[in-house]
Design an enzyme around this catalytic site. Structure first.
Site, short mmCIF file in Angstrom:
data_model
loop_
_atom_site.label_atom_id
_atom_site.label_comp_id
_atom_site.label_asym_id
_atom_site.label_seq_id
_atom_site.Cartn_x
_atom_site.Cartn_y
_atom_site.Cartn_z
N ASP A 19 34.31 39.04 48.67
CA ASP A 19 34.86 40.31 48.20
C ASP A 19 33.71 41.20 47.69
O ASP A 19 32.87 40.74 46.91
CB ASP A 19 35.84 39.99 47.06
CG ASP A 19 36.65 41.20 46.62
OD1 ASP A 19 36.88 42.10 47.43
OD2 ASP A 19 37.06 41.22 45.43
N HIS A 77 40.37 49.92 41.01
CA HIS A 77 40.31 48.57 40.44
C HIS A 77 40.68 48.57 38.97
O HIS A 77 40.53 49.58 38.29
CB HIS A 77 38.89 48.01 40.59
CG HIS A 77 38.52 47.74 42.02
ND1 HIS A 77 37.66 48.54 42.72
CD2 HIS A 77 38.92 46.78 42.88
CE1 HIS A 77 37.53 48.07 43.96
NE2 HIS A 77 38.29 47.00 44.07
N GLY A 78 41.16 47.44 38.49
CA GLY A 78 41.39 47.27 37.07
C GLY A 78 42.80 47.61 36.62
O GLY A 78 43.71 47.78 37.43
N LYS A 96 44.90 52.48 36.44
CA LYS A 96 44.75 53.09 37.77
C LYS A 96 45.11 54.57 37.81
O LYS A 96 44.53 55.33 38.55
CB LYS A 96 45.59 52.32 38.78
CG LYS A 96 45.17 50.86 38.91
CD LYS A 96 45.84 50.20 40.06
CE LYS A 96 45.64 48.70 40.06
NZ LYS A 96 44.24 48.29 40.17
N GLY A 144 42.38 47.24 44.91
CA GLY A 144 42.96 47.80 43.68
C GLY A 144 44.48 47.82 43.71
O GLY A 144 45.10 48.81 43.34
N SER A 199 46.73 45.69 42.18
CA SER A 199 47.52 45.05 41.11
C SER A 199 48.57 46.01 40.59
O SER A 199 48.36 47.23 40.56
CB SER A 199 46.59 44.61 39.97
OG SER A 199 45.98 43.38 40.29
N ASP A 227 43.61 41.05 41.83
CA ASP A 227 42.83 40.26 40.88
C ASP A 227 43.30 40.52 39.45
O ASP A 227 43.60 39.60 38.69
CB ASP A 227 41.34 40.61 41.04
CG ASP A 227 40.45 39.71 40.21
OD1 ASP A 227 40.95 38.70 39.68
OD2 ASP A 227 39.25 40.00 40.07
N ARG A 253 44.38 38.21 35.99
CA ARG A 253 43.66 38.22 34.70
C ARG A 253 44.64 38.49 33.56
O ARG A 253 44.51 37.96 32.45
CB ARG A 253 42.59 39.31 34.71
CG ARG A 253 41.48 39.05 35.72
CD ARG A 253 40.48 40.16 35.76
NE ARG A 253 39.44 39.85 36.74
CZ ARG A 253 38.30 40.51 36.85
NH1 ARG A 253 38.04 41.52 36.06
NH2 ARG A 253 37.42 40.16 37.76
N ARG A 308 43.45 21.66 28.00
CA ARG A 308 44.38 21.31 29.08
C ARG A 308 45.80 21.72 28.75
O ARG A 308 46.59 22.01 29.65
CB ARG A 308 44.30 19.81 29.37
CG ARG A 308 42.96 19.42 29.96
CD ARG A 308 42.75 17.93 29.97
NE ARG A 308 42.77 17.38 28.61
CZ ARG A 308 42.40 16.14 28.31
NH1 ARG A 308 41.99 15.32 29.25
NH2 ARG A 308 42.44 15.71 27.06
#
Ligand code: G3H
Ligand code: 13P
Ligand code: ZN
Length: 318
Positions: free
Chosen positions: A81, A176-177, A180, A212, A214, A256, A260, A281
């Site tokens: 990417d 991105h991010g 937007k 971009g 998301s 992405d 996150r 865990r």
């Protein structure tokens, strides 16, 4: 089963889009495979330059090879990417990647063409396909805002012809991010699907890619903020738009940030609610489950869900 990106695009074109998801660690990798299998979707696993640096590229490669063994039913491609020229050559040389992205969209047209041509030559010599980018991502109202530039369909035709790249990332108003679109009273937000339509008409059958993508769900951001986060004025791409893109020749949709956000929400809520816990865990298990759920939901929207058996059957014959 690792397949080529080109094979996946051929089967998906005009019918659905394939989710391209970034990974950086084990938990994301396991959640990603589980989510794609639960929704019976082929997918693209992508690795950014940042991810390759975060640990070491060999860990990522090793994890993917292990995942292929642990989840033998999965059908996926491996993609670099946002590569620069040097990273593209490294990935091409490694023989591990199905495709690379050369991101030279910040250079002027002729330089973008020249760089992309060099990467395409090296990649095609090894049977690897290349995603290039034309235009610049960002939230837009007009054709150009600051450094933001929608892809010009006529230029796209020239670019594809001259570079012989295999897919093209188009700028249609995404960025991105998690921030937007800037909401301004009276201004309609939205993506410029007319650009996709024009490119599809001028380059029929040629796969487009949406970066971009998301959705930055408000519910997710609200939960993060309720658990101590401070994410303000976030906005993303409505999920219905992703479904629409998949039918219009967009074969790959990059996600992405939403992953996150899942990570942040799970960890913030976990440590808020269980301040006595310190076993990584305990929270890792929750993250993997929640991440898998998010991926499965995305695949439903993209239309890739349910296509796994058909894709495996088509590609196993080859
Ligand atoms: O578009 C970029 C991807 O979200 C990867 O981000 O470069 O921070 O790994 P990164
Ligand atoms: P998001 O930041 O919208 O998830 O986009 C990811 C992306 O384009 C990766 O290349
Ligand atoms: Zn991107």
């Amino acid at each position: 089963m690792i397949v080529t990106t080109a094979q996946l695009f051929k089967l998906a074109y005009g019918r659905y889009a394939i989710g391209a998801y970034n990974i950086n660690n084990l938990e994301q990798t396991v959640g990603l495979f589980k989510g794609n299998l639960a929704s019976k979707a082929p997918f693209i696993i992508q690795i950014s330059k940042g991810a390759r640096k975060y640990s070491d590229k060999r860990f990522l490669e090793g994890m993917i090879r292990a995942a292929e063994e642990v989840f033998p039913e999965a059908v996926f491609a491996v993609h670099l990417d946002h590569g620069d020229e040097e990273t593209c050559y490294d990935c091409i040389k490694s023989g591990f990647y199905s495709s690379v992205m050369i991101d030279a969209s910040h250079y002027e047209f002729e330089q973008n063409v020249a760089i992309t041509q060099r990467v395409v030559d090296a990649a095609h010599a090894k049977g690897i396909s290349v995603e290039a980018e034309l235009g610049q991502l960002g939230g837009v109202e007009e054709d150009v805002v600051g450094s933001v530039k929608l892809t010009d369909p006529d230029q796209a035709v020239e670019f594809v012809k001259r570079t012989t790249c295999d897919s093209l990332a188009v700028a249609i108003g995404t960025s991105h991010g998690a921030f937007k679109f800037k909401a301004e009273p009276g201004k309609k937000l939205g993506l410029h699907f007319e650009v996709v339509e024009k490119i599809k008409a001028k380059l029929p059958g040629f796969p487009m890619v949406l970066h971009g993508s998301s959705s930055v769900p408000k519910s997710e951001v609200d939960r993060i903020n309720a658990a101590g986060g401070k994410i303000k004025d976030s906005s993303g791409v409505p999920e219905e738009d992703l479904a629409k893109a998949g039918k219009m020749g967009v074969c790959k949709v990059n996600i992405d940030t939403d992953g996150r956000l899942v990570w942040t929400r799970v960890h913030r809520e976990f440590f808020r609610d269980k301040p006595d816990k310190f076993d990584l865990r305990d929270v890792g298990v929750i993250f993997m489950e929640e991440y898998a759920k998010m991926i499965a939901g995305k695949n439903q929207m993209l239309g890739s869900a349910g296509h796994l058996d058909e894709v495996r059957a088509a590609l196993s014959k080859k």
